[in-house]
Enzyme design. Structure first.
Site, PDB file in Angstrom:
ATOM      1  N   GLU A 177       0.831  -1.194  -0.035  1.00 53.36           N
ATOM      2  CA  GLU A 177       0.030   0.067  -0.094  1.00 53.36           C
ATOM      3  C   GLU A 177       0.646   1.181   0.010  1.00 53.36           C
ATOM      4  OE1 GLU A 177      -2.793  -0.617   3.281  1.00 53.36           O
ATOM      5  OE2 GLU A 177      -4.021  -1.843   1.997  1.00 53.36           O
ATOM      6  N   GLU A 368      -5.981  -8.368  -0.982  1.00 52.31           N
ATOM      7  CA  GLU A 368      -6.846  -8.223   0.230  1.00 52.31           C
ATOM      8  C   GLU A 368      -7.921  -7.782  -0.104  1.00 52.31           C
ATOM      9  OE1 GLU A 368      -4.877  -5.457   3.198  1.00 52.31           O
ATOM     10  OE2 GLU A 368      -2.947  -6.077   2.520  1.00 52.31           O
TER      11      GLU A 368
HETATM   12  C1  BG6 Z   1      -4.730  -2.917   4.774  1.00 54.27           C
HETATM   13  C2  BG6 Z   1      -3.198  -3.511   5.355  1.00 54.27           C
HETATM   14  O1  BG6 Z   1      -4.651  -1.742   4.659  1.00 54.27           O
HETATM   15  O2  BG6 Z   1      -5.753  -3.181   5.498  1.00 54.27           O
HETATM   16  C3  BG6 Z   1      -3.245  -4.517   6.284  1.00 54.27           C
HETATM   17  O3  BG6 Z   1      -2.606  -3.865   4.195  1.00 54.27           O
HETATM   18  C4  BG6 Z   1      -4.612  -4.372   7.303  1.00 54.27           C
HETATM   19  O4  BG6 Z   1      -2.167  -4.917   6.849  1.00 54.27           O
HETATM   20  C5  BG6 Z   1      -5.800  -4.447   6.252  1.00 54.27           C
HETATM   21  O5  BG6 Z   1      -4.297  -5.339   8.210  1.00 54.27           O
HETATM   22  C6  BG6 Z   1      -6.971  -4.273   7.374  1.00 54.27           C
HETATM   23  O6  BG6 Z   1      -6.924  -3.247   8.001  1.00 54.27           O
HETATM   24  P1  BG6 Z   1      -7.118  -3.389   9.898  1.00 54.27           P
HETATM   25  O7  BG6 Z   1      -6.780  -1.914  10.523  1.00 54.27           O
HETATM   26  O8  BG6 Z   1      -8.520  -3.678   9.942  1.00 54.27           O
HETATM   27  O9  BG6 Z   1      -6.255  -4.239  10.223  1.00 54.27           O
END
Ligand code: BG6
Length: 469
Positions: A177, A368
């Site tokens: 990111e 993701e």
């Molecule tokens: C993404 C990141 O932005 O979101 C992850 O690459 C992160 O590392 C994921 O865990 C979800 O965000 P959060 O804050 O719910 O863990």
């Protein structure tokens, strides 16, 4: 002309994704150095402690102990028919200080074993080189990516791992990111501001160094492991104009460009014209050495990996704090929100996939996507997470529609297939997993793993190559 694609292609990379710092724990074991994730007691959206405060609890220090339990975890992922597993190498396990002359053999050995275990269980490792894990020493001594020296340190690290894991790892991603440099420069690039600094100047200068490092990593990867693919990784949750007022529409495009700028440089291979005006308005002057732009032009990404969780809306005049929306903007009345205010939007995934493919015309990889929720154990001691099944079903449906739209998608790795520490807030309470991990926000719990209802559902989905929804 490409034929109509009515289903997911064979060999589609279904699986799950984590990051080393959010799962491994063992934060100083086997010669590992401190990385920046170690200093966030409440996640990367909150304060960073340059010196670890012994009176505080830091969730990543033990995380969910993946370092010692990865065999058990990967066995569960194999049971769900994973074809791919994305994790990061924590840079500070390999080069504890970041600028060491020699790598740490114990760290290299750990990832050797981890990748062997994945392959043994039929999973392609998808590996991020830096997922919010800049070694602390690089921050203290060099001001992190402010300094060009980081390019050399990063490439030394890349050369070491490309050489060591050649043939084992065929999918690499450089920086997680990277467009979060605007929103969370501490996490994304180890950038913590000094008083009086022009933040945007620092962010864009550091980003330039990272662009050069990315391009040279692409070059190196192709030389060392020609069979491997290497991509960039961006946070591309989306933002809509709140109304059809042309001012909302235009400004939302400008907001979106703050993120796409990163893809434009690392995929199209050049600085887009529109950034000149942004830099002028923000008083930014990026120093580039002769040859930098040529490097960026020559070595572009093989694919685009991105995260997609949500959308938000933007109204004319609202600040541009965020690069992707989501945290800011006006709530969308057509969408539901999670307890963390993330608005659930499956159609937005189809929209985003089409938007990105139209712009870049290279393979896309959803590395993701997932639902962070509060999971309660039922009277039978199990989590019945229909809401998670519903979230994934609707997103995979949208993904399939995008495939039918002609978008070239390589894979889908669900975020946090077993519960891990939240990057944003450091909580365990915000759970994504198909597998429940017994650990709470204060670090209490047995760390035992147990299957949630979504486990069987995802298993069937993967067995049917995405058909059984
Ligand atoms: C993404 C990141 O932005 O979101 C992850 O690459 C992160 O590392 C994921 O865990 C979800 O965000 P959060 O804050 O719910 O863990």
């Amino acid at each position: 002309m490409k034929k109509y694609q009515y289903q997911f292609p064979q060999g589609f990379l279904w699986g799950g994704a984590i990051a080393a710092n959010q799962a491994e724990g063992a934060y100083l074991e086997d010669g590992k150095g401190l990385d920046i994730s170690c200093g966030f007691a409440h996640g990367i959206k909150h304060d960073y402690d340059p010196v670890i405060d012994p009176s505080k609890f830091y969730p990543t220090h033990e995380a969910v102990d993946f370092y010692h339990r990865y065999r058990e975890d990967l066995a569960l992922m194999e049971e769900m028919n994973f074809k791919a597993f994305r994790t990061s190498i924590n840079w500070s396990r390999i080069f504890p200080n970041g600028d060491d002359a020699e790598p740490n053999e114990a760290g290299l050995k750990f990832y050797d074993d981890l990748f062997d275990e994945m392959r043994k269980r039929g999973m392609e490792p998808v590996v991020t080189l830096s997922h919010y894990e800049t070694p602390v020493h690089l921050v203290e001594k060099y001001g992190s990516w402010r300094s060009r020296k980081l390019i050399d340190f990063f490439l030394r690290y890349c050369k070491t791992v490309f050489t060591r894991y050649r043939g084992k790892v065929n999918y690499w991603l450089t920086f997680n990111e990277l467009n979060n440099m605007r929103r969370m420069p501490g996490g994304a690039g180890g950038i913590f501001f000094e008083e009086g600094e022009n933040h945007q100047q620092v962010v864009y200068q550091a980003s330039h160094h990272m662009f050069v490092a990315h391009a040279l990593a692409v070059k190196l990867c192709h030389e060392v492991c020609p069979e491997a693919k290497i991509g960039c990784m961006l946070s591309l949750s989306n933002t809509y104009p709140h109304t059809c007022d042309p001012n909302d529409v235009f400004e939302t495009m400008e907001l979106r460009r703050r993120s796409l700028f990163y893809g434009d440089v690392m995929i199209r291979g050049y600085y887009p014209n529109y950034i000149a005006r942004v830099w002028k308005d923000e008083g930014v002057e990026v120093e580039m050495l002769p040859g930098d732009e040529e490097i960026i032009r020559q070595y572009t990404s093989d694919y685009l990996g991105f995260s997609y969780y949500r959308t938000s809306t933007h109204e004319y005049g609202q600040p541009f704090y965020g690069d992707t929306g989501g945290d800011q903007g006006t709530p969308n009345p057509y969408l539901e929100s999670t307890p963390w205010g993330w608005q659930i939007d499956p159609v937005g995934l189809r929209y985003t996939l089409n938007e990105l493919y139209d712009r870049y015309q290279i393979p896309l990889f959803v590395v993701e996507n997932g639902l962070g929720q509060v999971d309660e154990l039922g009277p039978d001691g199990k989590v019945h997470d229909d809401y998670r099944i519903d979230y994934i079903r609707r997103h995979v449906q949208a993904l399939k529609e995008a495939v039918k739209d002609g978008v070239d998608v390589m894979g889908y790795t669900y975020w946090g297939p077993f519960d891990i520490v939240s990057a944003g807030t450091g909580e365990m309470k915000k759970r994504y997993g198909f597998v429940y991990v017994d650990r709470d926000n204060e670090g209490k719990g047995t760390l035992e793993r147990s299957k949630k209802d979504s486990f069987e559902w995802y298993k069937k989905l993967l067995a049917s190559n995405g058909e059984e929804l």
